[in-house]
Design a protein around this motif. Structure first.
Motif, PDB file in Angstrom:
ATOM      1  N   VAL A 117       0.835  -1.208   0.000  1.00  0.00           N
ATOM      2  CA  VAL A 117       0.000   0.000   0.000  1.00  0.00           C
ATOM      3  C   VAL A 117       0.863   1.248   0.000  1.00  0.00           C
ATOM      4  O   VAL A 117       0.698   2.137  -0.839  1.00  0.00           O
ATOM      5  CB  VAL A 117      -0.961   0.002   1.210  1.00  0.00           C
ATOM      6  CG1 VAL A 117      -1.738   1.317   1.268  1.00  0.00           C
ATOM      7  CG2 VAL A 117      -1.917  -1.178   1.128  1.00  0.00           C
ATOM      8  N   TRP A 118       1.816   1.342   0.956  1.00  0.00           N
ATOM      9  CA  TRP A 118       2.532   2.607   1.094  1.00  0.00           C
ATOM     10  C   TRP A 118       3.642   2.788   0.063  1.00  0.00           C
ATOM     11  O   TRP A 118       3.997   3.934  -0.261  1.00  0.00           O
ATOM     12  CB  TRP A 118       3.083   2.766   2.511  1.00  0.00           C
ATOM     13  CG  TRP A 118       4.110   1.771   2.953  1.00  0.00           C
ATOM     14  CD1 TRP A 118       3.911   0.673   3.720  1.00  0.00           C
ATOM     15  CD2 TRP A 118       5.514   1.805   2.671  1.00  0.00           C
ATOM     16  NE1 TRP A 118       5.085   0.009   3.928  1.00  0.00           N
ATOM     17  CE2 TRP A 118       6.094   0.688   3.302  1.00  0.00           C
ATOM     18  CE3 TRP A 118       6.339   2.673   1.954  1.00  0.00           C
ATOM     19  CZ2 TRP A 118       7.455   0.410   3.227  1.00  0.00           C
ATOM     20  CZ3 TRP A 118       7.693   2.404   1.879  1.00  0.00           C
ATOM     21  CH2 TRP A 118       8.238   1.284   2.504  1.00  0.00           C
ATOM     22  N   VAL A 119       4.210   1.710  -0.485  1.00  0.00           N
ATOM     23  CA  VAL A 119       5.273   1.858  -1.483  1.00  0.00           C
ATOM     24  C   VAL A 119       4.775   2.554  -2.751  1.00  0.00           C
ATOM     25  O   VAL A 119       5.409   3.515  -3.227  1.00  0.00           O
ATOM     26  CB  VAL A 119       5.911   0.490  -1.790  1.00  0.00           C
ATOM     27  CG1 VAL A 119       6.824   0.592  -3.014  1.00  0.00           C
ATOM     28  CG2 VAL A 119       6.707  -0.008  -0.599  1.00  0.00           C
ATOM     29  N   PRO A 120       3.656   2.136  -3.359  1.00  0.00           N
ATOM     30  CA  PRO A 120       3.172   2.867  -4.543  1.00  0.00           C
ATOM     31  C   PRO A 120       2.849   4.333  -4.261  1.00  0.00           C
ATOM     32  O   PRO A 120       3.062   5.198  -5.120  1.00  0.00           O
ATOM     33  CB  PRO A 120       1.916   2.090  -4.954  1.00  0.00           C
ATOM     34  CG  PRO A 120       2.109   0.728  -4.394  1.00  0.00           C
ATOM     35  CD  PRO A 120       2.839   0.939  -3.111  1.00  0.00           C
ATOM     36  N   VAL A 121       2.343   4.605  -3.049  1.00  0.00           N
ATOM     37  CA  VAL A 121       2.028   5.999  -2.710  1.00  0.00           C
ATOM     38  C   VAL A 121       3.307   6.826  -2.616  1.00  0.00           C
ATOM     39  O   VAL A 121       3.372   7.970  -3.096  1.00  0.00           O
ATOM     40  CB  VAL A 121       1.234   6.055  -1.387  1.00  0.00           C
ATOM     41  CG1 VAL A 121       0.960   7.506  -1.001  1.00  0.00           C
ATOM     42  CG2 VAL A 121      -0.068   5.291  -1.519  1.00  0.00           C
ATOM     43  N   ALA A 122       4.351   6.255  -1.993  1.00  0.00           N
ATOM     44  CA  ALA A 122       5.625   6.969  -1.900  1.00  0.00           C
ATOM     45  C   ALA A 122       6.225   7.212  -3.287  1.00  0.00           C
ATOM     46  O   ALA A 122       6.748   8.302  -3.570  1.00  0.00           O
ATOM     47  CB  ALA A 122       6.595   6.180  -1.025  1.00  0.00           C
ATOM     48  N   VAL A 123       6.138   6.212  -4.155  1.00  0.00           N
ATOM     49  CA  VAL A 123       6.645   6.375  -5.527  1.00  0.00           C
ATOM     50  C   VAL A 123       5.853   7.450  -6.266  1.00  0.00           C
ATOM     51  O   VAL A 123       6.422   8.275  -7.005  1.00  0.00           O
ATOM     52  CB  VAL A 123       6.582   5.032  -6.271  1.00  0.00           C
ATOM     53  CG1 VAL A 123       6.919   5.217  -7.753  1.00  0.00           C
ATOM     54  CG2 VAL A 123       7.535   4.023  -5.639  1.00  0.00           C
ATOM     55  N   TYR A 124       4.550   7.473  -6.058  1.00  0.00           N
ATOM     56  CA  TYR A 124       3.718   8.503  -6.701  1.00  0.00           C
ATOM     57  C   TYR A 124       4.113   9.896  -6.231  1.00  0.00           C
ATOM     58  O   TYR A 124       4.197  10.838  -7.039  1.00  0.00           O
ATOM     59  CB  TYR A 124       2.247   8.233  -6.387  1.00  0.00           C
ATOM     60  CG  TYR A 124       1.326   9.356  -6.786  1.00  0.00           C
ATOM     61  CD1 TYR A 124       0.949   9.539  -8.115  1.00  0.00           C
ATOM     62  CD2 TYR A 124       0.843  10.260  -5.826  1.00  0.00           C
ATOM     63  CE1 TYR A 124       0.109  10.581  -8.483  1.00  0.00           C
ATOM     64  CE2 TYR A 124       0.012  11.301  -6.180  1.00  0.00           C
ATOM     65  CZ  TYR A 124      -0.346  11.452  -7.507  1.00  0.00           C
ATOM     66  OH  TYR A 124      -1.165  12.488  -7.870  1.00  0.00           O
ATOM     67  N   PHE A 125       4.362  10.040  -4.940  1.00  0.00           N
ATOM     68  CA  PHE A 125       4.798  11.336  -4.427  1.00  0.00           C
ATOM     69  C   PHE A 125       6.104  11.778  -5.075  1.00  0.00           C
ATOM     70  O   PHE A 125       6.257  12.940  -5.502  1.00  0.00           O
ATOM     71  CB  PHE A 125       4.967  11.277  -2.910  1.00  0.00           C
ATOM     72  CG  PHE A 125       3.684  11.414  -2.145  1.00  0.00           C
ATOM     73  CD1 PHE A 125       2.624  12.145  -2.661  1.00  0.00           C
ATOM     74  CD2 PHE A 125       3.534  10.827  -0.892  1.00  0.00           C
ATOM     75  CE1 PHE A 125       1.440  12.281  -1.956  1.00  0.00           C
ATOM     76  CE2 PHE A 125       2.359  10.962  -0.176  1.00  0.00           C
ATOM     77  CZ  PHE A 125       1.306  11.682  -0.724  1.00  0.00           C
ATOM     78  N   LEU A 126       7.074  10.874  -5.157  1.00  0.00           N
ATOM     79  CA  LEU A 126       8.374  11.220  -5.726  1.00  0.00           C
ATOM     80  C   LEU A 126       8.267  11.575  -7.202  1.00  0.00           C
ATOM     81  O   LEU A 126       8.908  12.526  -7.675  1.00  0.00           O
ATOM     82  CB  LEU A 126       9.354  10.058  -5.527  1.00  0.00           C
ATOM     83  CG  LEU A 126       9.720   9.735  -4.071  1.00  0.00           C
ATOM     84  CD1 LEU A 126      10.582   8.489  -4.006  1.00  0.00           C
ATOM     85  CD2 LEU A 126      10.435  10.916  -3.415  1.00  0.00           C
ATOM     86  N   LEU A 127       7.455  10.839  -7.939  1.00  0.00           N
ATOM     87  CA  LEU A 127       7.303  11.117  -9.366  1.00  0.00           C
ATOM     88  C   LEU A 127       6.486  12.373  -9.623  1.00  0.00           C
ATOM     89  O   LEU A 127       6.604  12.990 -10.692  1.00  0.00           O
ATOM     90  CB  LEU A 127       6.642   9.925 -10.071  1.00  0.00           C
ATOM     91  CG  LEU A 127       7.459   8.619 -10.090  1.00  0.00           C
ATOM     92  CD1 LEU A 127       6.667   7.518 -10.780  1.00  0.00           C
ATOM     93  CD2 LEU A 127       8.801   8.837 -10.794  1.00  0.00           C
TER      94      LEU A 127
END
Length: 211
Positions: A117-127
């Motif tokens: 759950v949190w890994v895709p959200v963190a990647v979305y924030f960075l991108l």
């Protein structure tokens, strides 16, 4: 497209039907287990070809492992879900409570965990250019949410079951691979009963006197 949609609809309907049937079978068997459970347990215990104190030892081990595994995994899942929901709320992510519940459920799977759950959200924030939010979420996920599983699970499960940490991890992953979601209880249970039976065998094995 219509063929793919039809196959997905058929799979969904089949899965729903199997779930409903399994649920009612579970309720049907639960009635008899609650009514005749004590008598069935007595008959099983009588049929085991062991001495009474050995039977009592295995039964205590069985009860201890089941209780510790369920309690430990649920507490770890609730803790990870609460931490994940807190960081999502701090970062102003919508539906933080929903994501917290989802992370708590996924935390029951050691091989997947709340990271799905949190890994895709963190990647979305960075991108998306929200660098500090992505970095904070990634660091919190790795060093707080991720470490909770590695720290609490051996303490909560291993302390009561008296099994090594590596045995808990291997038996849980093996149980999930063989039995599915129920394996997080069945795997450690089989490992604990095997180790207890092995210890009884060693204790009762006659010692050979060497010349």
């Amino acid at each position: 497209g219509s063929q793919a949609l039809a196959s997905q609809a058929f799979s969904f309907g089949q899965g729903t039907f199997e779930f409903v049937v399994s649920f009612f079978i579970m309720l049907y068997l639960l009635f008899f287990f609650l009514r005749d459970g004590a008598e069935l347990a007595r008959k099983v215990r009588t049929a085991i070809p062991l001495e009474e104190h050995h039977k009592r030892r295995l039964q205590l081990k069985f009860n201890r492992v089941v209780r510790a595994t369920v309690k430990g995994n649920l507490l770890v899942a609730i803790t990870q879900g609460a931490l994940g929901g807190a960081i999502f709320w701090f970062l102003d992510i919508p539906s933080a409570l929903l994501w917290a519940v989802l992370m708590a459920f996924l935390s029951l799977l050691p091989a997947v965990g709340a990271g799905i759950v949190w890994v895709p959200v963190a990647v979305y924030f960075l991108l998306s250019g929200m660098i500090w939010q992505g970095v904070v979420l990634a660091l919190f996920g790795v060093f707080v949410i991720g470490l909770v599983d590695n720290v609490l699970r051996p303490i909560l499960v291993g302390k009561d079951t008296r099994m090594p940490d590596y045995m808990i991890l291997i038996s849980t992953l093996g149980g999930l691979a063989v039995f599915g979601l129920n394996g997080f209880v069945i795997g450690p249970l089989i490992a604990a009963l095997f180790m207890s039976s092995w210890a009884l065998f060693i204790e009762t094995k006659p010692k050979v006197q060497l010349p």
